[in-house]
Write an enzyme that holds these catalytic residues in place. Structure first.
Site, PDB file in Angstrom:
ATOM      1  N   ASN A   1      -6.366 -57.070 -18.685  1.00  0.00           N
ATOM      2  CA  ASN A   1      -7.055 -56.192 -19.825  1.00  0.00           C
ATOM      3  C   ASN A   1      -5.852 -55.284 -20.250  1.00  0.00           C
ATOM      4  O   ASN A   1      -5.190 -54.530 -19.342  1.00  0.00           O
ATOM      5  CB  ASN A   1      -8.086 -55.289 -19.183  1.00  0.00           C
ATOM      6  CG  ASN A   1      -8.880 -54.536 -20.384  1.00  0.00           C
ATOM      7  OD1 ASN A   1      -7.816 -53.773 -20.985  1.00  0.00           O
ATOM      8  ND2 ASN A   1     -10.064 -54.567 -20.256  1.00  0.00           N
TER       9      ASN A   1
ATOM     10  N   HIS B   1      -5.277 -50.218 -21.492  1.00  0.00           N
ATOM     11  CA  HIS B   1      -4.544 -49.014 -21.166  1.00  0.00           C
ATOM     12  C   HIS B   1      -3.306 -48.913 -21.649  1.00  0.00           C
ATOM     13  O   HIS B   1      -2.521 -47.860 -21.584  1.00  0.00           O
ATOM     14  CB  HIS B   1      -5.098 -48.752 -19.856  1.00  0.00           C
ATOM     15  CG  HIS B   1      -6.537 -48.217 -19.811  1.00  0.00           C
ATOM     16  ND1 HIS B   1      -7.103 -47.172 -20.540  1.00  0.00           N
ATOM     17  CD2 HIS B   1      -7.452 -49.010 -18.907  1.00  0.00           C
ATOM     18  CE1 HIS B   1      -8.284 -47.440 -20.244  1.00  0.00           C
ATOM     19  NE2 HIS B   1      -8.502 -48.290 -19.347  1.00  0.00           N
TER      20      HIS B   1
ATOM     21  N   ARG C   1       0.642 -40.620 -28.136  1.00  0.00           N
ATOM     22  CA  ARG C   1       1.568 -40.099 -29.103  1.00  0.00           C
ATOM     23  C   ARG C   1       1.199 -40.556 -30.743  1.00  0.00           C
ATOM     24  O   ARG C   1       2.148 -40.357 -31.559  1.00  0.00           O
ATOM     25  CB  ARG C   1       2.932 -40.378 -28.794  1.00  0.00           C
ATOM     26  CG  ARG C   1       2.971 -39.739 -27.347  1.00  0.00           C
ATOM     27  CD  ARG C   1       3.386 -37.998 -27.971  1.00  0.00           C
ATOM     28  NE  ARG C   1       3.435 -37.018 -26.821  1.00  0.00           N
ATOM     29  CZ  ARG C   1       4.469 -36.787 -26.235  1.00  0.00           C
ATOM     30  NH1 ARG C   1       5.738 -37.062 -26.628  1.00  0.00           N
ATOM     31  NH2 ARG C   1       4.603 -36.028 -25.330  1.00  0.00           N
TER      32      ARG C   1
ATOM     33  N   HIS D   1     -10.592 -54.583 -25.628  1.00  0.00           N
ATOM     34  CA  HIS D   1     -11.902 -54.193 -25.626  1.00  0.00           C
ATOM     35  C   HIS D   1     -11.781 -53.139 -27.085  1.00  0.00           C
ATOM     36  O   HIS D   1     -11.191 -52.099 -27.159  1.00  0.00           O
ATOM     37  CB  HIS D   1     -12.311 -53.071 -24.625  1.00  0.00           C
ATOM     38  CG  HIS D   1     -13.734 -52.617 -24.769  1.00  0.00           C
ATOM     39  ND1 HIS D   1     -14.260 -51.831 -23.816  1.00  0.00           N
ATOM     40  CD2 HIS D   1     -14.773 -52.571 -25.918  1.00  0.00           C
ATOM     41  CE1 HIS D   1     -15.639 -51.604 -24.121  1.00  0.00           C
ATOM     42  NE2 HIS D   1     -15.852 -51.972 -25.482  1.00  0.00           N
TER      43      HIS D   1
ATOM     44  N   ARG E   1     -13.192 -50.654 -29.043  1.00  0.00           N
ATOM     45  CA  ARG E   1     -14.261 -49.981 -28.943  1.00  0.00           C
ATOM     46  C   ARG E   1     -14.720 -49.292 -30.376  1.00  0.00           C
ATOM     47  O   ARG E   1     -13.928 -49.208 -31.082  1.00  0.00           O
ATOM     48  CB  ARG E   1     -13.903 -48.723 -27.964  1.00  0.00           C
ATOM     49  CG  ARG E   1     -14.310 -48.994 -26.579  1.00  0.00           C
ATOM     50  CD  ARG E   1     -13.889 -47.652 -25.616  1.00  0.00           C
ATOM     51  NE  ARG E   1     -14.233 -47.749 -24.443  1.00  0.00           N
ATOM     52  CZ  ARG E   1     -15.458 -47.684 -24.060  1.00  0.00           C
ATOM     53  NH1 ARG E   1     -16.254 -47.023 -24.746  1.00  0.00           N
ATOM     54  NH2 ARG E   1     -15.715 -47.907 -22.545  1.00  0.00           N
TER      55      ARG E   1
ATOM     56  N   ARG F   1     -10.484 -45.947 -29.397  1.00  0.00           N
ATOM     57  CA  ARG F   1      -9.762 -45.050 -28.804  1.00  0.00           C
ATOM     58  C   ARG F   1      -8.341 -45.725 -28.035  1.00  0.00           C
ATOM     59  O   ARG F   1      -7.618 -45.128 -27.858  1.00  0.00           O
ATOM     60  CB  ARG F   1     -10.444 -44.556 -27.730  1.00  0.00           C
ATOM     61  CG  ARG F   1     -10.813 -45.344 -26.637  1.00  0.00           C
ATOM     62  CD  ARG F   1     -11.539 -44.612 -25.554  1.00  0.00           C
ATOM     63  NE  ARG F   1     -12.886 -44.262 -25.432  1.00  0.00           N
ATOM     64  CZ  ARG F   1     -13.733 -43.887 -24.720  1.00  0.00           C
ATOM     65  NH1 ARG F   1     -13.530 -44.226 -23.402  1.00  0.00           N
ATOM     66  NH2 ARG F   1     -15.062 -43.776 -25.140  1.00  0.00           N
TER      67      ARG F   1
ATOM     68  N   GLU G   1     -13.509 -58.177 -25.822  1.00  0.00           N
ATOM     69  CA  GLU G   1     -14.624 -57.282 -25.233  1.00  0.00           C
ATOM     70  C   GLU G   1     -15.371 -56.290 -26.184  1.00  0.00           C
ATOM     71  O   GLU G   1     -14.709 -55.555 -26.880  1.00  0.00           O
ATOM     72  CB  GLU G   1     -14.105 -56.307 -24.052  1.00  0.00           C
ATOM     73  CG  GLU G   1     -14.926 -56.292 -22.728  1.00  0.00           C
ATOM     74  CD  GLU G   1     -14.298 -55.245 -21.959  1.00  0.00           C
ATOM     75  OE1 GLU G   1     -14.469 -54.180 -21.978  1.00  0.00           O
ATOM     76  OE2 GLU G   1     -13.347 -55.803 -21.162  1.00  0.00           O
TER      77      GLU G   1
ATOM     78  N   THR H   1     -16.506 -48.359 -19.143  1.00  0.00           N
ATOM     79  CA  THR H   1     -17.843 -48.998 -19.229  1.00  0.00           C
ATOM     80  C   THR H   1     -18.587 -48.821 -17.881  1.00  0.00           C
ATOM     81  O   THR H   1     -17.988 -49.561 -16.814  1.00  0.00           O
ATOM     82  CB  THR H   1     -17.781 -50.732 -19.294  1.00  0.00           C
ATOM     83  OG1 THR H   1     -16.871 -50.957 -20.444  1.00  0.00           O
ATOM     84  CG2 THR H   1     -18.959 -51.466 -19.699  1.00  0.00           C
TER      85      THR H   1
ATOM     86  N   GLU I   1     -20.244 -62.097 -16.946  1.00  0.00           N
ATOM     87  CA  GLU I   1     -19.157 -61.334 -16.150  1.00  0.00           C
ATOM     88  C   GLU I   1     -19.910 -60.453 -15.538  1.00  0.00           C
ATOM     89  O   GLU I   1     -20.727 -59.393 -15.858  1.00  0.00           O
ATOM     90  CB  GLU I   1     -18.188 -60.650 -17.181  1.00  0.00           C
ATOM     91  CG  GLU I   1     -17.095 -60.050 -15.975  1.00  0.00           C
ATOM     92  CD  GLU I   1     -15.841 -59.463 -16.948  1.00  0.00           C
ATOM     93  OE1 GLU I   1     -15.557 -59.873 -18.233  1.00  0.00           O
ATOM     94  OE2 GLU I   1     -15.141 -58.387 -16.564  1.00  0.00           O
TER      95      GLU I   1
ATOM     96  N   HIS J   1     -14.000 -54.976 -13.236  1.00  0.00           N
ATOM     97  CA  HIS J   1     -14.049 -53.650 -13.443  1.00  0.00           C
ATOM     98  C   HIS J   1     -13.791 -53.010 -11.913  1.00  0.00           C
ATOM     99  O   HIS J   1     -14.431 -53.373 -10.939  1.00  0.00           O
ATOM    100  CB  HIS J   1     -15.657 -53.134 -13.790  1.00  0.00           C
ATOM    101  CG  HIS J   1     -15.593 -52.044 -14.226  1.00  0.00           C
ATOM    102  ND1 HIS J   1     -15.475 -50.897 -13.673  1.00  0.00           N
ATOM    103  CD2 HIS J   1     -15.387 -51.458 -15.726  1.00  0.00           C
ATOM    104  CE1 HIS J   1     -15.449 -49.663 -14.404  1.00  0.00           C
ATOM    105  NE2 HIS J   1     -15.207 -50.104 -15.620  1.00  0.00           N
TER     106      HIS J   1
HETATM  107  N1  PXP Z   1     -14.151 -56.517 -17.518  1.00  0.00           N
HETATM  108  C1  PXP Z   1     -14.998 -55.547 -18.449  1.00  0.00           C
HETATM  109  C2  PXP Z   1     -16.198 -56.264 -19.218  1.00  0.00           C
HETATM  110  C3  PXP Z   1     -14.695 -54.223 -18.674  1.00  0.00           C
HETATM  111  O1  PXP Z   1     -15.362 -53.445 -19.358  1.00  0.00           O
HETATM  112  C4  PXP Z   1     -13.397 -53.718 -18.187  1.00  0.00           C
HETATM  113  C5  PXP Z   1     -13.046 -52.298 -18.350  1.00  0.00           C
HETATM  114  O2  PXP Z   1     -12.451 -52.138 -19.875  1.00  0.00           O
HETATM  115  C6  PXP Z   1     -12.537 -54.654 -17.051  1.00  0.00           C
HETATM  116  C7  PXP Z   1     -13.058 -55.956 -17.070  1.00  0.00           C
HETATM  117  C8  PXP Z   1     -11.524 -54.160 -16.596  1.00  0.00           C
HETATM  118  O3  PXP Z   1     -11.735 -52.995 -15.724  1.00  0.00           O
HETATM  119  P1  PXP Z   1     -10.680 -52.301 -14.997  1.00  0.00           P
HETATM  120  O4  PXP Z   1      -9.517 -51.633 -16.136  1.00  0.00           O
HETATM  121  O5  PXP Z   1     -11.255 -51.250 -14.120  1.00  0.00           O
HETATM  122  O6  PXP Z   1      -9.715 -53.345 -14.342  1.00  0.00           O
END
Ligand code: PXP
Length: 236
Positions: free
Chosen positions: A6, A9, A17, A42, A44, A48, A69, A100, A150, A190
Site C-alpha cells: 500500500n 503514505h 508539501r 486507497h 479517499r 488526502r 481500495e 480505516t 480481506e 491493517h
Molecule cells: N488493507 C486495507 C483494506 C486498508 O484499509 C489498509 C490501510 O489503508 C491496509 C490494508 C494497510 O494497512 P497498514 O497501512 O496499516 O499496513
C-alpha cells in the site's frame, strides 16, 4: 503468500508539501521491480493522499495487479468504473478517521454493496470486501457472491498480551478456513509490521497480505526497495 504494498503514505508525504515528490507511482514501480505481487492505493473521498491521476498513471505503468481500495460513495465508484483496476477492495470510510478503523458491516449495506459489486464485475473488476474475521460477515460475503474478502487484522495488531494475540490469531485462522469452505479467497491487512507478520504468514489458506504504513516507516531507515524486499523475505 503474496504481498500487496500500500503506497498511500508515500502520497501522504508528497501532499505534506503539495508538490510532486515523493511519487507513489514511482514507489509502486520499485515494488514491482523487487518482486511485490500487487499495489494498493486507497482513493479517499477527501483525497488526502492518493489522487485520481495517480491511479491512472499507476494503471498505465504497472504490470502487477492494481488493487483500488475505496468506499461505495458514488463519486468514487465512478472513478473505479473508468479506471477498471484488476481489483477493488471495498472498505468503510469515515471523514475524521486517521485510517480505516474496522471492517464493513455487510448486512447493513447489503443492497448497495450488491449493486456496486455487480457493476464492477461487469467491468471485469474483481471485488474484495474488507471485513472483520467474523462468521456472520463471511456468511454475508457468500450471500453477496463476493469472490474475495480481506480480513481486518487491526485487533490482532493492537492485541497487547500473549493471550489476546493468540485469541486473535485463532479468530483469523477460523475465518480463513470458513472463507475457504465457501470458495472465497482470503486476504488480510491493517497494522501488520515486520514483527507481527511472522505469525500471520503461518495461517494456511491466506493468499495475500496488504501492508503499507510499516513499510513506509522502515523505508525511512533502510530505503524503499530494501524495506519492501525485507517484507517479501519475511512472508515468503
Ligand atoms: N488493507 C486495507 C483494506 C486498508 O484499509 C489498509 C490501510 O489503508 C491496509 C490494508 C494497510 O494497512 P497498514 O497501512 O496499516 O499496513
Amino acid at each position: 503468500m503474496k504481498l500487496g504494498v500500500n503506497v498511500d503514505h508515500v502520497a501522504t508525504l508528497r501532499q505534506a508539501r503539495g508538490g510532486r515528490t515523493p511519487d507513489p507511482v514511482e514507489a509502486a514501480r520499485l515494488c514491482e521491480k523487487v518482486g511485490a505481487h500487487s499495489i494498493v492505493m486507497h482513493l479517499r473521498e477527501d483525497r488526502r493522499h492518493i489522487q485520481d491521476e495517480d491511479l491512472f498513471r499507476a494503471q498505465k505503468s504497472l504490470s502487477i495487479k492494481l488493487n483500488l481500495e475505496m468506499s461505495i460513495a458514488p463519486s468514487v465508484v465512478k472513478v473505479a468504473r473508468r479506471l477498471r483496476p484488476d481489483q477493488v477492495t471495498l472498505v468503510p470510510e469515515k471523514r475524521m478517521e486517521r485510517t480505516t478503523e474496522g471492517g464493513l458491516d455487510l448486512s447493513r449495506k447489503k443492497e448497495a454493496l450488491k449493486r456496486v459489486i455487480r457493476g464492477l464485475e461487469a467491468k471485469n473488476v474483481e471485488v474484495s470486501l474488507f471485513i472483520d474475521p467474523d462468521a456472520r460477515q463471511i456468511e454475508t460475503a457468500k450471500a453477496l457472491a463476493a469472490p474475495a474478502v480481506e480480513f481486518h487484522t487491526g485487533d490482532y495488531a493492537n492485541a497487547a498480551s500473549a493471550g489476546a494475540i493468540q485469541k486473535e490469531l485463532k479468530r483469523l485462522d477460523k475465518a480463513v478456513r470458513l472463507a475457504g469452505e465457501y470458495g472465497i479467497k482470503a486476504h488480510a491487512g491493517h497494522g501488520l509490521d515486520y514483527h507481527n507478520v511472522k505469525a500471520i504468514r503461518r495461517i494456511k489458506g491466506l493468499e495475500e497480505l496488504n501492508i503499507g504504513y510499516s513499510i513506509v516507516c522502515r523505508a525511512v531507515w533502510v530505503g524503499w526497495e530494501n524495506a519492501v524486499q525485507e517484507m517479501l523475505d519475511l512472508i515468503r
